[in-house]
Design a protein around this motif. Structure first.
Motif, mmCIF file in Angstrom:
data_model
loop_
_atom_site.group_PDB
_atom_site.id
_atom_site.type_symbol
_atom_site.label_atom_id
_atom_site.label_comp_id
_atom_site.label_asym_id
_atom_site.label_seq_id
_atom_site.Cartn_x
_atom_site.Cartn_y
_atom_site.Cartn_z
ATOM 1 N N VAL A 1 44.515 32.578 27.653
ATOM 2 C CA VAL A 1 44.157 32.474 29.124
ATOM 3 C C VAL A 1 44.717 33.497 29.938
ATOM 4 C CG1 VAL A 1 44.359 30.766 30.972
ATOM 5 C CG2 VAL A 1 44.233 29.977 28.612
ATOM 6 N N GLY A 2 43.777 33.881 30.983
ATOM 7 C CA GLY A 2 44.109 34.988 32.028
ATOM 8 C C GLY A 2 43.832 34.931 33.030
ATOM 9 N N ARG A 3 44.458 35.310 33.996
ATOM 10 C CA ARG A 3 44.171 35.277 35.689
ATOM 11 C C ARG A 3 43.320 36.687 36.052
ATOM 12 N NH1 ARG A 3 47.399 38.857 38.285
ATOM 13 N NH2 ARG A 3 46.613 37.896 40.355
ATOM 14 N N LEU A 4 42.218 36.487 36.772
ATOM 15 C CA LEU A 4 41.370 37.480 37.320
ATOM 16 C C LEU A 4 42.014 38.023 38.713
ATOM 17 C CD1 LEU A 4 37.607 36.725 36.779
ATOM 18 C CD2 LEU A 4 38.888 38.323 35.513
ATOM 19 N N PRO A 5 42.431 39.333 38.564
ATOM 20 C CA PRO A 5 43.160 40.111 39.898
ATOM 21 C C PRO A 5 41.570 40.162 40.702
ATOM 22 C CG PRO A 5 43.690 41.100 37.924
ATOM 23 C CD PRO A 5 42.821 40.124 37.537
ATOM 24 N N ASP A 6 41.834 40.166 41.824
ATOM 25 C CA ASP A 6 40.704 40.269 42.772
ATOM 26 C C ASP A 6 40.838 41.782 43.162
ATOM 27 O OD1 ASP A 6 38.847 40.316 44.778
ATOM 28 O OD2 ASP A 6 39.884 39.095 46.347
ATOM 29 N N LEU A 7 39.911 42.461 42.484
ATOM 30 C CA LEU A 7 39.516 43.792 42.282
ATOM 31 C C LEU A 7 38.929 44.325 43.664
ATOM 32 C CD1 LEU A 7 38.239 44.774 38.797
ATOM 33 C CD2 LEU A 7 40.627 44.589 39.595
ATOM 34 N N HIS A 8 38.565 43.400 44.424
ATOM 35 C CA HIS A 8 37.801 43.832 45.845
ATOM 36 C C HIS A 8 38.905 43.528 46.950
ATOM 37 C CE1 HIS A 8 34.006 45.173 44.176
ATOM 38 N NE2 HIS A 8 34.002 44.038 43.585
ATOM 39 N N ALA B 1 52.970 43.229 54.209
ATOM 40 C CA ALA B 1 53.064 44.129 53.286
ATOM 41 C C ALA B 1 51.896 43.823 52.362
ATOM 42 C CB ALA B 1 53.983 43.709 52.364
ATOM 43 N N ARG B 2 51.737 44.695 51.280
ATOM 44 C CA ARG B 2 50.299 44.719 50.533
ATOM 45 C C ARG B 2 50.734 43.691 49.325
ATOM 46 N NH1 ARG B 2 46.642 44.082 47.286
ATOM 47 N NH2 ARG B 2 45.005 45.861 47.090
ATOM 48 N N ARG B 3 50.145 42.957 48.973
ATOM 49 C CA ARG B 3 50.255 41.924 47.875
ATOM 50 C C ARG B 3 49.894 42.666 46.521
ATOM 51 N NH1 ARG B 3 45.860 37.693 48.172
ATOM 52 N NH2 ARG B 3 46.010 37.411 46.016
ATOM 53 N N GLY B 4 50.725 42.461 45.639
ATOM 54 C CA GLY B 4 50.681 43.340 44.296
ATOM 55 C C GLY B 4 49.860 42.602 43.328
ATOM 56 N N ASP B 5 49.686 41.324 43.530
ATOM 57 C CA ASP B 5 49.032 40.548 42.204
ATOM 58 C C ASP B 5 47.584 40.858 42.268
ATOM 59 O OD1 ASP B 5 49.242 38.804 45.047
ATOM 60 O OD2 ASP B 5 47.557 38.017 44.025
ATOM 61 N N THR B 6 47.098 41.537 43.115
ATOM 62 C CA THR B 6 45.624 41.873 42.790
ATOM 63 C C THR B 6 45.414 43.243 42.158
ATOM 64 O OG1 THR B 6 45.436 43.088 45.034
ATOM 65 C CG2 THR B 6 44.899 40.639 45.195
ATOM 66 N N PHE B 7 46.607 43.944 41.947
ATOM 67 C CA PHE B 7 46.481 44.989 40.931
ATOM 68 C C PHE B 7 46.646 44.911 39.671
ATOM 69 C CE2 PHE B 7 47.779 46.671 45.075
ATOM 70 C CZ PHE B 7 47.046 47.875 45.120
ATOM 71 N N PRO B 8 45.716 45.017 38.671
ATOM 72 C CA PRO B 8 46.003 44.811 37.204
ATOM 73 C C PRO B 8 47.039 45.240 36.594
ATOM 74 C CG PRO B 8 43.562 45.263 37.692
ATOM 75 C CD PRO B 8 44.279 45.640 38.863
ATOM 76 N N GLY B 9 47.895 44.492 36.016
ATOM 77 C CA GLY B 9 49.147 44.790 35.149
ATOM 78 C C GLY B 9 50.338 44.297 36.087
ATOM 79 N N LEU B 10 50.206 44.019 37.435
ATOM 80 C CA LEU B 10 51.317 44.100 37.971
ATOM 81 C C LEU B 10 51.767 42.274 38.340
ATOM 82 C CD1 LEU B 10 51.405 46.179 41.514
ATOM 83 C CD2 LEU B 10 52.586 46.461 39.340
ATOM 84 N N GLY B 11 50.972 41.449 38.625
ATOM 85 C CA GLY B 11 51.251 40.119 38.655
ATOM 86 C C GLY B 11 51.876 39.852 39.719
ATOM 87 N N HIS B 12 52.620 38.538 40.046
ATOM 88 C CA HIS B 12 53.106 38.215 41.137
ATOM 89 C C HIS B 12 54.503 38.648 41.416
ATOM 90 C CE1 HIS B 12 50.014 35.055 41.187
ATOM 91 N NE2 HIS B 12 50.305 34.395 40.216
ATOM 92 N N GLY B 13 54.922 38.749 42.802
ATOM 93 C CA GLY B 13 56.218 39.053 43.083
ATOM 94 C C GLY B 13 56.352 40.523 43.697
ATOM 95 N N TRP B 14 55.288 41.436 43.551
ATOM 96 C CA TRP B 14 55.288 42.668 43.939
ATOM 97 C C TRP B 14 54.405 42.889 45.224
ATOM 98 C CZ3 TRP B 14 57.973 46.518 41.306
ATOM 99 C CH2 TRP B 14 58.256 46.111 39.913
ATOM 100 N N VAL B 15 55.052 43.541 45.884
ATOM 101 C CA VAL B 15 54.677 43.961 47.308
ATOM 102 C C VAL B 15 54.702 45.493 47.411
ATOM 103 C CG1 VAL B 15 55.144 41.910 48.295
ATOM 104 C CG2 VAL B 15 56.506 43.796 48.570
ATOM 105 N N ARG B 16 53.670 46.175 48.101
ATOM 106 C CA ARG B 16 53.776 47.491 48.295
ATOM 107 C C ARG B 16 53.952 47.782 49.811
ATOM 108 N NH1 ARG B 16 48.083 50.105 48.137
ATOM 109 N NH2 ARG B 16 48.223 49.492 50.353
#
Length: 475
Positions: free
Chosen positions: A122-129, A430-445
């Motif tokens: 099972v995987g989660r789909l990051p929102d690439l847009h 801040a910019r959410r990081g979870d929409t970038f593939p490979g980062l997942g939750h908790g990251w912010v830019r």
């Protein structure tokens, strides 16, 4: 922030619908603990020859989702965590369930659930847009650290050049002058330059004009290159980097005939050595390097804009340094044979007259010198931000930042969006990081700003992570 889940399935011909259903239910139960109870399933994916298997058909109908089948060659190219020699010998791919999740563009949440003759991932789909400007428009009352565009808009002299160009709006735009200016700026021939409506159009042209057997996208990075490839139904594999996100060319599959990488990379802020990226270039392969933030690095030491390598194209943007996001202007320099294909796919008059005026103006000596001064100032402001962040216990900051932003993560276990939501509650976007593939939750830019803004931001961030004992946390 409802998560979208995808289910990858591997199964033997003898597998029963009941066995698959139970394995899927188990995998989804685990995934929802990690991704949220409100997560929804969108797609089931498997080997192409299994799409019409009775078990797959029944579970697809039960879940009411789409089904996708992938060729074994594409599944074999995915960077799976678990490989089976038996599966490779029998099916042509060392994994099916996990590889199918990756081929769909998912970040794996549950690598493998095993049942009677079945495996499920099972995987989660990051929102690439999803991009920072979407949140900024919806949160105008917050201090914007999500968008990396230069604050305050373009300099006055550049505004004047753009305004002057409006006198020619009745004339179809002619890119010749701007192409010549950009070519001179980078020491290129005219046929080695293509003007585009922002860097994003360049990625769309790559996806539409080229027909790769396998496109490899190095992640985490700006999501539009992969989004454009998937929209054009190109076969994609990801090359995932792990902290501290340094790049090793050996990670890229030999079979990839199109490779896309950012430098310095958004959102990690890591600047890769030019030689490491140049190793990827070879006859028969197109190498696309996104240098949207390279002019924010003093001296641009790792740029490839002046290199003539087979298949190399470098994408540049005027959006960030010159605050021209609304004008949509950028350019590509590189292999003229590749650029000719991109130009053939580009609509007529894609770049407007005012955008061409901006491209010509920012390629001049005065502009290059101003960009260099601004890059030096940004470097000092970024180092000040990093020094202040280093004082906050429990905060992880990606080292070696060279772009006008930093990537950070709060203590693990405080909730998937605790840092992002906590900053919003204190007036910071801040910019959410979870929409970038490979980062997942908790990251912010976080974008680099002036020292006063940095002082206020880091004070609030420290208070968020370590609230005083006598002060209740904000809801």
């Amino acid at each position: 922030m409802t998560e979208r889940l995808v289910v990858g399935v591997g199964l033997r011909p003898s597998a029963t619908p009941e066995a698959l259903r139970k394995a899927v239910e188990t995998g989804l139960r685990i995934a929802r603990v990690r991704a949220g109870d409100d997560a929804v399933v969108t797609t089931l994916a498997t080997l192409d020859v299994r799409v019409e298997h009775d078990a797959v058909v029944e579970v697809v109908a039960l879940l009411q989702v789409d089904v996708r089948g992938f060729a074994p060659e594409l599944l074999a190219a995915q960077p799976v965590s678990q490989r089976s020699p038996q599966a490779e010998e029998a099916l042509g791919t060392p994994a099916v369930a996990e590889a199918a999740v990756l081929a769909l563009g998912g970040d794996v949440v549950v690598p493998k659930t095993v049942g009677d003759g079945v495996t499920v991932a099972v995987g989660r789909l990051p929102d690439l847009h999803h991009h920072g400007d979407v949140e900024a428009r919806a949160a105008a009352n917050l201090v914007d650290l999500a968008v990396n565009v230069r604050p305050g808009g373009p300099p006055e002299w550049l505004r004047d050049r753009i305004v002057t160009s409006l006198a020619d709006l009745g004339t179809y735009p002619d890119p010749a002058h701007a192409v010549a200016a950009v070519a001179e700026r980078h020491g290129r021939r005219l046929d080695e330059v293509l003007l585009t409506a922002g860097g994003a159009e360049a990625f769309t042209l790559v996806a539409r004009a080229l027909d790769p057997a396998l496109a490899a996208v190095v992640h985490p990075q700006f999501t539009e290159p992969e989004a454009a490839l998937r929209a054009a139904n190109r076969p994609v594999t990801r090359v995932p980097l792990t902290p501290p996100y340094t790049f090793d060319p050996a990670l890229v599959p030999e079979s990839a005939d199109l490779v896309m990488i950012g430098n310095p990379t958004n959102p990690t802020s890591v600047l890769h050595p030019r030689d490491a990226i140049a190793e990827l270039a070879r006859p028969g392969r197109v190498l696309v390097v996104d240098e949207a933030f390279m002019d924010a690095v003093p001296g641009e030491p790792e740029t490839l804009t002046g290199e003539r390598l087979p298949g190399l194209v470098v994408v540049r943007s005027l959006t960030k340094t010159w605050a021209l996001a609304g004008l949509r202007v950028g350019y590509v320099v590189g292999d003229p044979a590749v650029l000719a294909k991109l130009a053939a796919a580009q609509p007529m008059w894609s770049v407007s007259g005012p955008a061409l005026a901006a491209a010509a103006a920012t390629a001049g000596e005065r502009a290059v010198a101003e960009a260099q001064r601004r890059a030096v100032d940004l470097e000092a402001q970024r180092e000040y931000l990093i020094e202040r962040l280093a004082r906050i216990d429990g905060l992880a900051v990606v080292p070696g930042s060279r772009a006008p932003f930093v990537l950070l993560r709060g203590p693990i276990g405080t909730g998937p969006h605790a840092l992002y939501d906590g900053l919003r509650a204190r007036g910071w976007l801040a910019r959410r990081g979870d929409t970038f593939p490979g980062l997942g939750h908790g990251w912010v830019r976080v974008a680099v700003r002036d020292r006063d803004t940095t002082d206020r931001f880091t004070h609030d961030l420290a208070t968020l992570l370590h609230p005083p004992a006598d002060t209740p946390e904000r809801p």
